[in-house]
Motif scaffolding. Structure first.
Motif, mmCIF file in Angstrom:
data_model
loop_
_atom_site.group_PDB
_atom_site.id
_atom_site.type_symbol
_atom_site.label_atom_id
_atom_site.label_comp_id
_atom_site.label_asym_id
_atom_site.label_seq_id
_atom_site.Cartn_x
_atom_site.Cartn_y
_atom_site.Cartn_z
ATOM 1 N N GLN A 30 40.182 33.618 44.906
ATOM 2 C CA GLN A 30 39.279 34.689 44.479
ATOM 3 C C GLN A 30 39.182 34.754 42.960
ATOM 4 O OE1 GLN A 30 37.217 36.334 46.355
ATOM 5 N NE2 GLN A 30 38.033 35.322 48.160
ATOM 6 N N ARG A 31 40.290 34.536 42.283
ATOM 7 C CA ARG A 31 40.284 34.540 40.815
ATOM 8 C C ARG A 31 39.454 33.379 40.277
ATOM 9 N NH1 ARG A 31 39.934 37.306 36.421
ATOM 10 N NH2 ARG A 31 41.146 36.498 34.703
ATOM 11 N N THR A 34 35.810 34.190 40.641
ATOM 12 C CA THR A 34 35.425 35.175 39.629
ATOM 13 C C THR A 34 35.258 34.513 38.264
ATOM 14 O OG1 THR A 34 36.575 36.927 40.813
ATOM 15 C CG2 THR A 34 36.116 37.319 38.488
ATOM 16 N N SER A 37 32.210 32.246 38.150
ATOM 17 C CA SER A 37 30.971 33.022 38.155
ATOM 18 C C SER A 37 30.694 33.648 36.802
ATOM 19 C CB SER A 37 31.043 34.120 39.223
ATOM 20 O OG SER A 37 31.174 33.551 40.498
ATOM 21 N N GLU A 38 31.754 33.956 36.049
ATOM 22 C CA GLU A 38 31.596 34.583 34.739
ATOM 23 C C GLU A 38 31.377 33.562 33.628
ATOM 24 O OE1 GLU A 38 35.116 36.920 34.357
ATOM 25 O OE2 GLU A 38 34.403 38.477 35.716
#
Length: 59
Positions: A30-31, A34, A37-38
């Motif tokens: 999940q990290r 994230t 995506s950033e």
């Protein structure tokens, strides 16, 4: 030669190392999603081509 093993089958009521490892892997995944995506370049590509992240592999 004098070792004896006793195996018992049943429900595990506590957190095992396998469960902890699975939780850590899920959090890491999940990290990674994230952070990717950033990322400016990835975000630009996703926006430009209306894309999405798939098949992310952590090694």
């Amino acid at each position: 030669p004098n070792t004896q093993f006793k195996v018992q089958y049943g429900e595990v009521a506590s957190i095992t190392p396998f469960i902890k490892q699975s939780e850590r892997k899920e959090k890491a995944f999940q990290r990674a999603v994230t952070l990717m995506s950033e990322n400016k370049v990835v975000k630009s590509l996703l926006d430009t081509f209306d894309g999405q992240l798939q098949s992310i592999q952590l090694k």
